[in-house]
Design an enzyme around this catalytic site. Structure first.
Site, PDB file in Angstrom:
ATOM      1  N   GLY A  48      45.838 -38.636   4.033  1.00  0.00           N
ATOM      2  CA  GLY A  48      46.011 -37.324   3.415  1.00  0.00           C
ATOM      3  C   GLY A  48      45.125 -36.286   4.068  1.00  0.00           C
ATOM      4  N   SER A 105      46.216 -43.177   8.694  1.00  0.00           N
ATOM      5  CA  SER A 105      45.987 -41.761   8.985  1.00  0.00           C
ATOM      6  C   SER A 105      44.503 -41.438   8.799  1.00  0.00           C
ATOM      7  CB  SER A 105      46.897 -40.895   8.109  1.00  0.00           C
ATOM      8  OG  SER A 105      46.956 -39.578   8.569  1.00  0.00           O
TER       9      SER A 105
END
Length: 511
Positions: free
Chosen positions: A111, A190
């Site tokens: 995120g 990520s």
């Protein structure tokens, strides 16, 4: 039965694991009290949600290292989903630590270190907990997690400290859930992969984890505290706080913090992860080399534990195509040139030659932009991380995930967009979590094909093997990374099968 647990702020955890079946609600006795869990739907696994591991980071604990949760809670209801920490972005934002002795897999969500939380249904650990314990960790994001202004005496990395405290919590408490503290895999995707690499590079890493797995973000080098000053000063200006007035920052309301972040300069074009973006900070928020918590660059130190580094074949399509919408198909060279200059400055012309729109991409600018960002922000860093670990004598394993899922896995991804996105950013997550039905989670009506189910079982098991032994499957299944031979990797292919040691791994660096 198995167990799945959450940790959330108070900072919390969630857990899933295999424990003995019982007609009574599953319970785990900890130092602070007893946690009462509940069953996972459709699988013989128990979950323990919203377990506190750190004090609420408010008041004097805002912009400060986390403090262990030390209050007795008696009987804790572990069936309510954990709320997310304060969010600073909407793309992966949450609107609302998920443990025979079993290996343990500790999850850090992505995120952009701006948003995310452990109650996202895509990260449901119930189906991955058939052979292990899954622990999911909430941590502070945005400026609350990573503010590093020297005038305030703040060196950042509070979110990383939260993650480290959670790992220590696992060491001390996981036996109560049937877990083995000597068999812990830290894995993330990520920003979660970048955070995993940060922790795996620290001297303390072998004390809290057996191995690490980094999906689309591992291997990245980090900025120093000096390099983030200009960008973070813009946040202070938006908050109307002096860069020497810490009480002003601590007194700011949640809405004021979010508004200050929202008011920071927008990307002129799609950004890659280079030192030229965000005033040299490389990312809007995230861990930094502060000389204290993180004394050295992770890439200089390398992973201290056996590690998996990988990415997806079309990692950046999830960002490029939505950014331009229908106009993506009609972008011209002028837009491409601006994108290259923004990200690569004086090297723009060289990148333009290597990633020529006309010669390599049939005139499709969006395809060229996607390839540039995928290679420079994900694949090349994965290669660098694996190479650095291998050079230090630490076992490393590389992969490229090239399979295009037949079902949408996030609710924000329309089913008819999958063909355009390909094997994009996050596409491997349902496979690593062995989530093959009711997609998109939590209540979709799509089920992956049988070959995809086999792929999911294989990937989930490989991650469990890393927790158990530091190897994803043995030399005959997944060879170690070998820079000399360009071998030693895994290609999770388009047919749902696996091929070993493919030359596709050269996309991890030199071309």
């Amino acid at each position: 039965m198995h167990l799945y647990a959450h940790l959330s702020a108070t900072l919390l955890l969630s857990l899933s694991t295999a424990i003995s079946a019982s007609e009574c609600a599953p319970k785990a006795r900890l130092q602070n009290g007893t946690v009462v869990g509940g069953p996972c739907k459709g699988v013989n696994v128990s979950s323990f949600l919203s377990i506190p591991y750190a004090k609420a980071p408010i008041g004097d604990l805002r912009f400060a290292p986390p403090q262990p949760y030390d209050k007795p809670f008696g009987i804790l209801n572990g069936t309510a989903p954990a709320p997310a920490c304060i969010q600073f972005d909407e793309t992966f934002g949450e609107k609302g630590l998920n443990q025979r002795t079993l290996p343990v897999k500790v999850w850090l969500y992505g995120g952009s270190n701006m948003a995310g939380g452990i109650s996202n249904p895509t990260y449901d650990g119930c189906h991955a907990a058939v052979d292990s314990i899954i622990v999911s960790v909430n941590y502070r994001v945005g400026p609350l997690g990573f503010l590093a202004l020297k005038g305030l005496g703040l060196s950042g990395n509070f979110g990383s400290m939260d993650q480290m405290l959670a790992l220590r919590w696992v060491q001390n408490n996981i036996p109560a859930f049937g877990g083995d503290p000597a068999k812990v895999l830290l894995f993330g995707q990520s920003a979660g992969a970048m955070d995993t690499y940060t922790l795996a590079s620290r001297e303390e890493a072998p004390q809290v984890m057996r191995a690490a797995a980094m999906q689309s973000g591992g291997g990245r080098d980090l900025p120093t505290i000096d390099q983030v000053q200009k960008w973070q000063t813009r946040f202070a200006e938006g908050l109307n706080c002096s860069t020497t007035d810490l009480p002003c920052f601590r007194a700011a309301s949640t809405s004021a913090l979010q508004a200050a972040v929202a008011g920071m300069p927008k990307d002129p074009v799609i950004n890659s992860y280079t030192p030229l973006v965000y005033d040299g900070a490389r990312a809007r928020w995230g861990p930094i080399v502060d000389g204290k918590f993180l004394r050295h660059s992770p890439l200089a130190t390398g992973s201290q534990v056996p590690a998996i580094f990988g990415s997806t074949a079309n990692d950046s399509s999830l960002f490029v195509i939505p950014a331009f919408g229908r106009e993506a198909l009609t972008l011209n060279q002028t837009v491409y040139d601006a994108f290259l200059v923004s990200n690569f400055g004086p090297l723009a012309s060289r990148v333009n030659e290597t990633f020529s729109v006309a010669e390599r991409f049939g005139g499709k600018v969006y395809a060229a932009m996607e390839a540039v960002i995928t290679d420079t922000s994900y694949k090349c860093w994965a290669y660098q991380g694996a190479r650095r670990a291998a050079a230090r004598g630490v076992p490393a394993y590389a992969y490229v995930f090239g399979h295009v899922p037949s079902c949408a896995w996030y609710a924000l991804i329309p089913q008819d967009a999958i063909a355009y996105l390909g094997a994009t950013h996050t596409a491997e997550i349902p496979f690593v979590f062995n989530a093959t039905s009711n997609l998109p989670a939590p209540g979709g009506n799509c089920t992956l094909r049988p070959a995809e189910m086999e792929l999911a079982r294989g990937m989930s098991r490989a991650w469990t093997n890393m927790a158990e032994s530091g190897e994803p499957g043995g030399a005959g299944v997944w060879p170690a990374f070998d820079d000399e031979a360009w071998m030693g990797g895994q290609y999770w292919g388009e047919d749902g099968g696996r091929q070993i040691g493919l030359q596709q791994l050269r996309v991890l660096g030199r071309d």
